[in-house]
Each structure stands twice: as C-alpha cells, then as structure tokens.
Design a protein around this motif. Structure first.
Motif, PDB file in Angstrom:
ATOM      1  N   GLY A 121     108.763 109.318  25.984  1.00 20.28           N
ATOM      2  CA  GLY A 121     107.965 108.113  25.752  1.00 20.28           C
ATOM      3  C   GLY A 121     107.782 106.839  26.636  1.00 20.28           C
ATOM      4  O   GLY A 121     106.736 106.148  26.798  1.00 20.28           O
ATOM      5  N   ALA A 122     108.954 106.537  27.170  1.00 15.91           N
ATOM      6  CA  ALA A 122     109.293 105.497  28.078  1.00 15.91           C
ATOM      7  C   ALA A 122     108.254 105.563  29.469  1.00 15.91           C
ATOM      8  O   ALA A 122     107.568 104.854  29.868  1.00 15.91           O
ATOM      9  CB  ALA A 122     110.665 104.999  28.809  1.00 15.91           C
ATOM     10  N   VAL A 123     108.285 106.789  29.895  1.00 14.47           N
ATOM     11  CA  VAL A 123     107.513 107.193  31.087  1.00 14.47           C
ATOM     12  C   VAL A 123     106.006 106.993  30.636  1.00 14.47           C
ATOM     13  O   VAL A 123     105.224 106.580  31.571  1.00 14.47           O
ATOM     14  CB  VAL A 123     107.722 108.568  31.541  1.00 14.47           C
ATOM     15  CG1 VAL A 123     106.704 109.017  32.460  1.00 14.47           C
ATOM     16  CG2 VAL A 123     109.040 108.650  31.935  1.00 14.47           C
ATOM     17  N   LEU A 168     100.399 114.892  29.466  1.00 15.41           N
ATOM     18  CA  LEU A 168      99.939 115.499  28.326  1.00 15.41           C
ATOM     19  C   LEU A 168      99.994 117.096  28.824  1.00 15.41           C
ATOM     20  O   LEU A 168     100.302 118.137  28.190  1.00 15.41           O
ATOM     21  CB  LEU A 168      98.805 115.170  27.488  1.00 15.41           C
ATOM     22  CG  LEU A 168      98.268 115.947  26.236  1.00 15.41           C
ATOM     23  CD1 LEU A 168      99.250 115.985  25.191  1.00 15.41           C
ATOM     24  CD2 LEU A 168      96.983 115.463  25.613  1.00 15.41           C
ATOM     25  N   ALA A 169      99.001 117.283  29.808  1.00 10.63           N
ATOM     26  CA  ALA A 169      98.786 118.544  30.381  1.00 10.63           C
ATOM     27  C   ALA A 169      99.974 119.214  30.947  1.00 10.63           C
ATOM     28  O   ALA A 169     100.311 120.635  30.515  1.00 10.63           O
ATOM     29  CB  ALA A 169      97.839 118.380  31.441  1.00 10.63           C
ATOM     30  N   VAL A 212     104.655 113.474  21.628  1.00 11.15           N
ATOM     31  CA  VAL A 212     104.777 112.164  21.884  1.00 11.15           C
ATOM     32  C   VAL A 212     103.814 111.501  22.844  1.00 11.15           C
ATOM     33  O   VAL A 212     103.481 110.330  22.201  1.00 11.15           O
ATOM     34  CB  VAL A 212     106.279 112.005  22.927  1.00 11.15           C
ATOM     35  CG1 VAL A 212     106.823 110.514  23.048  1.00 11.15           C
ATOM     36  CG2 VAL A 212     107.590 112.258  21.951  1.00 11.15           C
ATOM     37  N   VAL A 213     103.360 111.994  23.941  1.00 12.81           N
ATOM     38  CA  VAL A 213     102.264 111.490  24.443  1.00 12.81           C
ATOM     39  C   VAL A 213     101.068 111.439  23.593  1.00 12.81           C
ATOM     40  O   VAL A 213     100.282 110.587  23.716  1.00 12.81           O
ATOM     41  CB  VAL A 213     102.098 112.307  25.709  1.00 12.81           C
ATOM     42  CG1 VAL A 213     100.891 111.917  26.703  1.00 12.81           C
ATOM     43  CG2 VAL A 213     103.375 112.371  26.511  1.00 12.81           C
ATOM     44  N   TYR A 257     107.559 106.290  19.712  1.00 11.69           N
ATOM     45  CA  TYR A 257     107.060 107.616  19.240  1.00 11.69           C
ATOM     46  C   TYR A 257     107.939 108.749  19.820  1.00 11.69           C
ATOM     47  O   TYR A 257     108.501 109.812  19.530  1.00 11.69           O
ATOM     48  CB  TYR A 257     105.757 108.067  19.591  1.00 11.69           C
ATOM     49  CG  TYR A 257     104.649 107.560  18.616  1.00 11.69           C
ATOM     50  CD1 TYR A 257     104.941 108.098  17.181  1.00 11.69           C
ATOM     51  CD2 TYR A 257     103.804 106.675  18.815  1.00 11.69           C
ATOM     52  CE1 TYR A 257     104.109 107.874  16.154  1.00 11.69           C
ATOM     53  CE2 TYR A 257     103.018 106.331  17.787  1.00 11.69           C
ATOM     54  CZ  TYR A 257     103.151 106.874  16.188  1.00 11.69           C
ATOM     55  OH  TYR A 257     102.240 106.805  15.163  1.00 11.69           O
ATOM     56  N   GLY A 258     108.647 108.295  20.972  1.00  9.63           N
ATOM     57  CA  GLY A 258     109.672 109.387  21.587  1.00  9.63           C
ATOM     58  C   GLY A 258     110.870 109.329  20.695  1.00  9.63           C
ATOM     59  O   GLY A 258     111.409 110.453  20.385  1.00  9.63           O
ATOM     60  N   PHE A 259     111.189 108.407  19.978  1.00 11.16           N
ATOM     61  CA  PHE A 259     112.461 108.490  18.983  1.00 11.16           C
ATOM     62  C   PHE A 259     111.931 109.152  17.705  1.00 11.16           C
ATOM     63  O   PHE A 259     112.638 109.811  17.341  1.00 11.16           O
ATOM     64  CB  PHE A 259     112.922 106.859  18.629  1.00 11.16           C
ATOM     65  CG  PHE A 259     113.666 106.474  19.876  1.00 11.16           C
ATOM     66  CD1 PHE A 259     114.982 106.807  20.015  1.00 11.16           C
ATOM     67  CD2 PHE A 259     113.051 105.510  20.743  1.00 11.16           C
ATOM     68  CE1 PHE A 259     115.756 106.359  21.076  1.00 11.16           C
ATOM     69  CE2 PHE A 259     113.832 104.895  21.781  1.00 11.16           C
ATOM     70  CZ  PHE A 259     115.055 105.370  22.046  1.00 11.16           C
TER      71      PHE A 259
END
Length: 458
Positions: free
Chosen positions: A96-98, A109-110, A150-151, A392-394
């Motif tokens: 998420g941070a990335v 995403l890909a 997440v992405v 959204y990662g968390f």
C-alpha cells in the motif's frame, strides 16, 4: 480537527469505472473456484494421501509433518490460511505504501495479479502426495491476490465522490460475484459430465484442473482494467520509480506512527478486522465443512456456491440501495445480525441433506456481498487523502480470504474435538464482538477527523 473536504477526484467515465469493476470480475474466480470450493477439499485429499489414507476414505485421523511439525491432515488447509495472513501482515501494508508513492499504479496491479495467477495455474503440478508444493503455491497465490486488491482498492476514492462510493463499491462486488459464478458454473458442467462413479482420482483431477482454470481466467480478464483504468498517482507519489520500494518501507513506519492521530479510523478498522475475519472463515472453510462434516458431494457444494454467487450479485445491489436509506454502517449491522443466524443454523444442519445446505447458502448470498462492499466504501471515507494505498494495505489483511484468527480457531477446535460443527459455531464470537465495536464507532466524527467531507447519510 477542521474539515478540509475530500479532494474532488477527476471525473471517472463509464469506461474507467467498468475497467475497475472488471478486476473484481477477474479475481473473484480465485476467491470462488479456488478458495471457496475446490482448494480446501482438494488439498485436504492430497494431504490425507501423504498421511497414508486412501483417497476415498470416509475419515482420516492421520497426521503429516511439514517442517517437522505434527499437523492433523484435516487441519492443514485452515493452518495454511492462517499462515498466509501472518505473512501478509508484512507484505500488504508495504504494498500500500509503495502504491501511494509510485507514479504508476497499473504496473503494480499487473505484477501482483499475474504472479498470483501463475501460482494458481501451477497447481496443475500438485499430484500424488505433493501437499507441500500445494501449500507453497497457495501461499504465493493468496499473498499476491491480497497485494493486488490493495492496489485495486486504492483506485476507489479517485473514481467517485463521498455520496457515490457505496454505489460504485457495491457494483464492483456484484460484478465480481457474477464473474466468479460464471466460471464456477462452467466448472460445474465439467465436473458433472466427466465424474466417474467409483473413480475418486478422476474427481480429484477435475478439482485440480478447475483450480487451474481460475488462474487462467484471472490473468486473462486482468487485461481489461490494465487497458481501461487511468493512472491516479497518490499524493505521496515520488514522480520517479527508482526508490519507490525503499521509500515505501520508510513511509510504512511513518504511517504506523501517523495512524495514532486517527483513533476513530483505527476503531472502525479493528471492528472490521474482527467481523470480517468471521465472514472470510465461513467463505474459505464452507466447502471443507460440507465435504467432511455433512458428507455432501462435490457437485452439491458447487451448486450451493453458485446459488451464493448469483444471489450475492443481487444482494450486493440490494444492500447498496438500503445504504442510501439508512446509511452504510446501519446496513452493515443488519447484515451482521443475519450472519449470526447463518452460523448458528450451520451447526444444526443434518448430514447428507443437500437441500438444507443450499437454503443456508441462499441466506449467505443475500448478505455476503453487501456487508463486504459497504465496509470497503465506508473505510474509504475514513482515510486521509493521499494515503489510500497504505490504509487499504492494513484493511486488506483481513479481506478476500486472508483472515487468520477464524481459521486458526477453527483448526484448533477441530484438532481438539474432531468436530467441524463446533468449529463453525465458534465463529459466533467474531460477529458479536465486531458488530458491537462497529456500533460504538461515531462514523461522522471519524470522517471529519480524517479531513474528509461526510456523505449525506452515515
């Protein structure tokens, strides 16, 4: 904290939103065909063979020893689900941070989607007693799946304003359930046509190739969002890619410290992690429960999941419409009350009676999509602008089949009691505790504290 207002996203056209919806269509094949229906019974059968049990044995109390650890064959898959989420604790927040710092999200995403799809296709090599290979491929696929979502979720705030997100999120979930249902229907036809009485190996092979088909579907339909979505760099985007991963790890530490400034957002996240843990455990282990405890045929399980999928399409839209009348939080609480009924009813289901299992599946379908879609859109209101990927990662740690407390609890109870019924009814606590915590979160205050503009109804 003063209200700064949610930044108005660039207008997302129908084509872009359709592209976003279609990643739900693509990845739901993994959720439905792999996690919900085939992988639990398939990998359990492979594990039982490795433990020395016959492929058509009614019961198997033998154990396997991965990495020298004694594990009941029936507990292997639930433990794998728990292990996968423990690993995602480290992977998803960093992803998420990335995503927030990357100038382009679509390559992320890909990459994550195609890694997950490739690991799923590689299940073709899980034959005989290769339960360890199956477990490793599942871990890779499930973690990549969560990272891709997440992405994917981080695009939502840029697609719609506060009053439209419940509708957009509900449509995405609905289309995802439809896509997952279509592939499952095709697999049901294959299982029905090619299963041979007295040939359990043929049934196992059909399950393996059904899993492979989900990987192919996932990869093929991921091309649509990659073509139709526009890039939406986060507010933290570096404008370059060379240090984005290193910066992502560094930013994760900053995010963990900064989240303390939003205690109401954390309160919602805590409630969600608990009740969604229960939801995901029911989804991921329902097939194993039906096969091992209720002694139902694989075709019965697939028909039930098809009922769930197609009713979930309508249920997500129905609860999305209800949210426009009573608000997203109240609609989620209604759905959690229905989940409680489902879990208690599952404990009393008679063995060998497919009709009752199908009726229970119909109830699940009506509430499953809406509770998840509205949770996703409600959380988007609680995220500080530009931090969508990180938060959204968390969030994703307990979404899309990556719950861990529920499967761990289920697996432990089965190992101690040899009863799947006691395992399933123990999930009541997740819906009760999560619902109570959610009821006490002041949603409007939480949205304002995050610096966003509340929708008309909360």
């Amino acid at each position: 904290m003063a209200v700064t207002g949610t930044p108005t996203p660039a207008t997302a056209g129908k084509r872009e939103r359709t592209g976003w919806y279609f990643y739900d269509w693509a990845n739901s094949a993994f959720s439905t065909t792999v996690i919900t229906v085939f992988l639990g019974p398939f990998l359990t059968s492979v594990t039982e063979q490795a433990a020395g049990c016959a492929i058509d044995a009614d019961e198997c109390h033998a154990t396997v020893h991965p990495l020298g650890i004694t594990v009941a064959a029936g507990s292997y898959f639930p433990y794998l689900v728990s292990l996968s989420v423990l690993l995602t604790v480290f992977v998803l927040p960093v992803m998420g941070a990335v995503a927030d710092r990357a100038p382009r999200k679509k390559p992320l995403l890909a990459t994550t989607a195609f890694i997950g799809a490739a690991a799923t296709v590689a299940m073709a090599f899980v034959t005989g007693d290769r339960y360890l290979l199956g477990g490793l491929l599942f871990l890779i696929a499930n973690i990549a799946f969560g990272a891709s979502v997440v992405v994917y979720n981080s695009f939502l705030p840029q697609l719609a304003g506060p009053d439209d997100r419940d509708k957009i999120s509900s449509r995405g979930w609905a289309i995802g359930y439809l896509g997952g249902g279509v592939l499952l229907l095709l697999n049901l036809v294959a299982v029905t046509l090619y299963t041979e009485d007295g040939n359990p190996q043929r049934t196992l092979d059909l399950a393996r190739w059904s899993i492979v088909s989900a990987g192919v579907w996932w990869a093929a339909f991921t091309l649509m969002p990659l073509l139709w979505l526009r890039e939406h760099p986060g507010a933290e985007s570096t404008g370059e890619s060379r240090n984005v991963v290193t910066d992502g790890f560094r930013q994760l530490g900053h995010t963990l410290r900064a989240m303390r400034a939003y205690p109401l957002t954390l309160a919602f996240l805590g409630a969600y992690l608990i009740y969604n843990d229960g939801i995901q455990t029911v989804i991921s282990l329902a097939s194993q429960f039906g096969t091992e405890e209720l002694k139902l045929e694989q075709s019965t399980l697939i028909i039930t999941i098809l009922i769930v999928q197609f009713l979930a399409f309508g249920g997500a839209l129905l609860l999305g419409a209800l949210a426009t009348r009573i608000g997203a939080r109240n609609t989620i609480l209604v759905s959690l009350g229905l989940w409680l009924f489902v879990v208690v009813a599952a404990f009393w289901l008679p063995a060998g009676e497919p009709v009752w299992f199908m009726l229970l599946g119909a109830g699940i379908g009506l509430v499953m999509g809406g509770s998840q879609a509205l949770s996703r859109s409600l959380f988007s209101q609680l995220i500080p602008a530009g931090r969508e990927g990180e938060y959204y990662g968390f969030y994703e740690i307990s979404d899309k089949g990556t719950s861990w407390l529920g499967p761990l609890f289920f697996g432990l109870i089965f190992q101690l009691t040899n009863s799947y019924r006691l395992g399933i009814v123990s999930l009541v606590v997740f819906f009760l505790v999560g619902g109570v915590l959610l009821a006490f979160v002041p949603i409007r205050r939480a949205i304002i504290a995050a610096g966003n503009t509340p929708p008309t109804l909360t």
